[in-house]
Design a protein around this motif. Sequence first.
Motif, PDB file in Angstrom:
ATOM      1  N   LEU A 132      23.428  31.121  45.287  1.00 56.36           N
ATOM      2  CA  LEU A 132      24.723  30.505  45.298  1.00 56.36           C
ATOM      3  C   LEU A 132      24.664  29.063  44.898  1.00 56.36           C
ATOM      4  CD1 LEU A 132      25.951  31.943  49.005  1.00 56.36           C
ATOM      5  CD2 LEU A 132      26.630  32.968  46.516  1.00 56.36           C
ATOM      6  N   PHE A 133      25.659  28.840  44.149  1.00 53.90           N
ATOM      7  CA  PHE A 133      25.848  27.277  43.776  1.00 53.90           C
ATOM      8  C   PHE A 133      26.917  26.596  44.223  1.00 53.90           C
ATOM      9  CE2 PHE A 133      23.493  29.989  40.532  1.00 53.90           C
ATOM     10  CZ  PHE A 133      22.245  29.132  40.203  1.00 53.90           C
ATOM     11  N   ARG A 134      26.871  25.460  44.441  1.00 57.32           N
ATOM     12  CA  ARG A 134      27.876  24.680  45.059  1.00 57.32           C
ATOM     13  C   ARG A 134      28.575  23.645  43.880  1.00 57.32           C
ATOM     14  NH1 ARG A 134      25.453  20.446  48.994  1.00 57.32           N
ATOM     15  NH2 ARG A 134      27.577  19.796  49.202  1.00 57.32           N
ATOM     16  N   ARG A 135      28.427  24.043  42.612  1.00 56.35           N
ATOM     17  CA  ARG A 135      29.148  23.465  41.665  1.00 56.35           C
ATOM     18  C   ARG A 135      29.427  24.559  40.256  1.00 56.35           C
ATOM     19  NH1 ARG A 135      26.012  23.069  36.993  1.00 56.35           N
ATOM     20  NH2 ARG A 135      23.741  22.417  37.239  1.00 56.35           N
ATOM     21  N   PRO A 136      30.288  24.128  39.436  1.00 61.38           N
ATOM     22  CA  PRO A 136      30.669  25.188  38.188  1.00 61.38           C
ATOM     23  C   PRO A 136      29.364  25.192  37.665  1.00 61.38           C
ATOM     24  CG  PRO A 136      32.308  23.866  38.797  1.00 61.38           C
ATOM     25  CD  PRO A 136      31.336  23.214  39.504  1.00 61.38           C
ATOM     26  N   LEU A 137      28.950  26.235  36.863  1.00 59.95           N
ATOM     27  CA  LEU A 137      28.086  26.409  35.735  1.00 59.95           C
ATOM     28  C   LEU A 137      28.525  26.665  34.362  1.00 59.95           C
ATOM     29  CD1 LEU A 137      25.859  29.221  37.662  1.00 59.95           C
ATOM     30  CD2 LEU A 137      25.269  26.686  37.804  1.00 59.95           C
ATOM     31  N   SER A 138      28.006  25.815  33.415  1.00 63.56           N
ATOM     32  CA  SER A 138      28.533  26.140  32.183  1.00 63.56           C
ATOM     33  C   SER A 138      28.012  27.502  31.503  1.00 63.56           C
ATOM     34  CB  SER A 138      27.629  25.036  31.123  1.00 63.56           C
ATOM     35  OG  SER A 138      26.301  25.355  31.012  1.00 63.56           O
ATOM     36  N   GLY A 161      24.166  39.218  30.709  1.00 64.02           N
ATOM     37  CA  GLY A 161      23.864  38.522  29.812  1.00 64.02           C
ATOM     38  C   GLY A 161      25.042  38.256  28.918  1.00 64.02           C
ATOM     39  N   LYS A 162      26.300  39.254  29.061  1.00 68.55           N
ATOM     40  CA  LYS A 162      27.312  39.440  28.051  1.00 68.55           C
ATOM     41  C   LYS A 162      28.698  38.783  28.889  1.00 68.55           C
ATOM     42  CE  LYS A 162      25.764  43.356  25.487  1.00 68.55           C
ATOM     43  NZ  LYS A 162      25.800  44.669  25.031  1.00 68.55           N
ATOM     44  N   THR A 163      29.282  38.117  28.357  1.00 66.86           N
ATOM     45  CA  THR A 163      30.717  37.616  28.924  1.00 66.86           C
ATOM     46  C   THR A 163      31.633  38.546  29.077  1.00 66.86           C
ATOM     47  OG1 THR A 163      30.388  35.284  28.247  1.00 66.86           O
ATOM     48  CG2 THR A 163      32.556  35.819  28.762  1.00 66.86           C
ATOM     49  N   VAL A 164      32.180  39.064  30.384  1.00 66.66           N
ATOM     50  CA  VAL A 164      33.211  40.153  30.391  1.00 66.66           C
ATOM     51  C   VAL A 164      34.414  39.646  30.663  1.00 66.66           C
ATOM     52  CG1 VAL A 164      31.363  41.909  31.028  1.00 66.66           C
ATOM     53  CG2 VAL A 164      32.458  40.481  32.592  1.00 66.66           C
ATOM     54  N   PHE A 165      34.537  38.227  31.010  1.00 61.38           N
ATOM     55  CA  PHE A 165      35.720  37.678  31.368  1.00 61.38           C
ATOM     56  C   PHE A 165      35.631  36.193  31.347  1.00 61.38           C
ATOM     57  CE2 PHE A 165      39.195  35.749  33.935  1.00 61.38           C
ATOM     58  CZ  PHE A 165      40.337  36.263  33.573  1.00 61.38           C
ATOM     59  N   ASP A 166      36.599  35.471  30.625  1.00 55.47           N
ATOM     60  CA  ASP A 166      36.506  33.963  30.686  1.00 55.47           C
ATOM     61  C   ASP A 166      37.928  33.457  30.509  1.00 55.47           C
ATOM     62  OD1 ASP A 166      36.218  31.173  30.023  1.00 55.47           O
ATOM     63  OD2 ASP A 166      34.424  31.857  28.621  1.00 55.47           O
ATOM     64  N   ASN A 167      38.402  32.615  31.389  1.00 56.10           N
ATOM     65  CA  ASN A 167      39.673  31.974  31.280  1.00 56.10           C
ATOM     66  C   ASN A 167      39.759  30.658  31.659  1.00 56.10           C
ATOM     67  OD1 ASN A 167      39.506  32.010  34.092  1.00 56.10           O
ATOM     68  ND2 ASN A 167      41.600  32.795  34.520  1.00 56.10           N
ATOM     69  N   GLY A 223      35.777  53.370  34.817  1.00 53.51           N
ATOM     70  CA  GLY A 223      35.349  52.470  33.686  1.00 53.51           C
ATOM     71  C   GLY A 223      35.872  51.011  33.751  1.00 53.51           C
ATOM     72  N   PHE A 224      36.748  50.731  34.737  1.00 55.62           N
ATOM     73  CA  PHE A 224      37.254  49.247  34.983  1.00 55.62           C
ATOM     74  C   PHE A 224      36.682  48.961  36.165  1.00 55.62           C
ATOM     75  CE2 PHE A 224      40.057  50.208  31.778  1.00 55.62           C
ATOM     76  CZ  PHE A 224      40.887  49.264  31.425  1.00 55.62           C
ATOM     77  N   HIS A 225      36.260  47.388  36.065  1.00 56.56           N
ATOM     78  CA  HIS A 225      35.778  46.796  37.115  1.00 56.56           C
ATOM     79  C   HIS A 225      36.653  45.413  37.494  1.00 56.56           C
ATOM     80  CE1 HIS A 225      32.169  49.081  36.617  1.00 56.56           C
ATOM     81  NE2 HIS A 225      31.629  48.788  37.721  1.00 56.56           N
ATOM     82  N   ARG A 226      36.343  44.528  38.327  1.00 57.12           N
ATOM     83  CA  ARG A 226      37.442  43.439  38.610  1.00 57.12           C
ATOM     84  C   ARG A 226      36.637  42.261  39.106  1.00 57.12           C
ATOM     85  NH1 ARG A 226      41.613  45.843  42.249  1.00 57.12           N
ATOM     86  NH2 ARG A 226      42.844  44.261  41.365  1.00 57.12           N
ATOM     87  N   ALA A 227      37.073  41.100  38.709  1.00 54.78           N
ATOM     88  CA  ALA A 227      36.350  40.074  39.584  1.00 54.78           C
ATOM     89  C   ALA A 227      37.561  39.268  40.233  1.00 54.78           C
ATOM     90  CB  ALA A 227      35.703  39.028  38.554  1.00 54.78           C
ATOM     91  N   LEU A 228      37.835  39.275  41.324  1.00 54.89           N
ATOM     92  CA  LEU A 228      39.050  38.928  42.151  1.00 54.89           C
ATOM     93  C   LEU A 228      38.857  37.493  42.915  1.00 54.89           C
ATOM     94  CD1 LEU A 228      41.876  39.425  43.608  1.00 54.89           C
ATOM     95  CD2 LEU A 228      40.633  40.945  45.045  1.00 54.89           C
ATOM     96  N   ARG A 254      34.305  32.374  34.717  1.00 62.49           N
ATOM     97  CA  ARG A 254      33.690  33.069  34.009  1.00 62.49           C
ATOM     98  C   ARG A 254      32.659  34.050  34.798  1.00 62.49           C
ATOM     99  NH1 ARG A 254      32.202  27.672  31.604  1.00 62.49           N
ATOM    100  NH2 ARG A 254      33.407  27.442  29.614  1.00 62.49           N
ATOM    101  N   VAL A 255      32.829  35.215  34.042  1.00 58.90           N
ATOM    102  CA  VAL A 255      32.096  36.392  34.635  1.00 58.90           C
ATOM    103  C   VAL A 255      30.860  36.899  33.515  1.00 58.90           C
ATOM    104  CG1 VAL A 255      32.086  38.757  35.700  1.00 58.90           C
ATOM    105  CG2 VAL A 255      33.782  36.954  36.265  1.00 58.90           C
ATOM    106  N   MET A 256      29.712  36.998  33.753  1.00 60.34           N
ATOM    107  CA  MET A 256      28.865  37.699  32.844  1.00 60.34           C
ATOM    108  C   MET A 256      28.063  38.757  33.595  1.00 60.34           C
ATOM    109  SD  MET A 256      27.361  34.419  30.811  1.00 60.34           S
ATOM    110  CE  MET A 256      26.555  35.331  29.515  1.00 60.34           C
ATOM    111  N   VAL A 257      27.955  39.732  32.831  1.00 54.41           N
ATOM    112  CA  VAL A 257      27.226  40.999  33.242  1.00 54.41           C
ATOM    113  C   VAL A 257      26.124  41.332  32.365  1.00 54.41           C
ATOM    114  CG1 VAL A 257      27.157  43.439  33.897  1.00 54.41           C
ATOM    115  CG2 VAL A 257      29.016  41.673  34.621  1.00 54.41           C
TER     116      VAL A 257
END
Length: 259
Positions: free
Chosen positions: A235-241, A201-207, A155-160, A196-199
């Motif tokens: 792919l993007f070359r800048r951060p997204l809000s 349409g829902k935010t699953v991680f944000d630091n 049930g766990f995933h990760r963004a690394l 930030r990670v969204m799956v």
Amino acid sequence: MYLSAYLVFVALACPFGHVHAEQTSNHGPEYYEQRGISLYASMDSSLSADYAHGRAKPIEPLFPAAYKDQKHTFSPGKFGNCIRGASMTLIYDAMKNFFPDRGGVSFWFMPHDRDIWTYFKVESREVGVGPNSRRQMDLYFSTFLFGSSPILRKGFHRALIRPAFDAIDAPFTLDELSRDEWHHFAWTWDNTAGMRVMVDGKTVFDNWGTTTWIQMMTPNLVVLKSIKACDEFMLFRRPLSQAELTNLYEGKLPEPQPL
């Protein structure tokens, strides 16, 4: 394609459309660069990117014999056509397309019908620090990775993000992803702010705003795997809000910004 699908949305008041009022591939480089896009692959009729800051053509899998049965076909997808296949692995050159200090990724996918491990990863030119068994090689060589892992609980995933020895590792719970429905993944990062990670349409991680790191590993290959369908890979070359991540889920590209 996002722009054309959004125009149909405005005209017909439905969330998604397959009738393209405008071919996105007709736009010049400035159209994508103003929106921070470094690679855009619509997957409508080719695996090659419609636009790329670097190499547009995908790289053949490193072990062709292992992927000979992918059986690529193009058929109706989330926006226009998509690419489908049997347990696909799609590989693109990271040089000038992927930006590890500040950037983002967005795509629609269907998980394949086998064991689910890694959906998205960026392999580095250097070997990482970590487990070294065959089942954990994605973790060993990746500088960016999104997926599940044999060392995580069910049930766990990760963004690394692995900059050097200290990884920015974000395990999070995620409901099992249906193998027969489209899912959207969006991830943005800035090594002076966080990620930030969204799956779906829902935010699953944000630091965001709480961490910094030094990116030490050199991106080599951008890989999509463990999927049986893919659409609208960017792919993007800048951060997204936060709003831009949500808009991607809703089928809207970022607003243009001055170059």
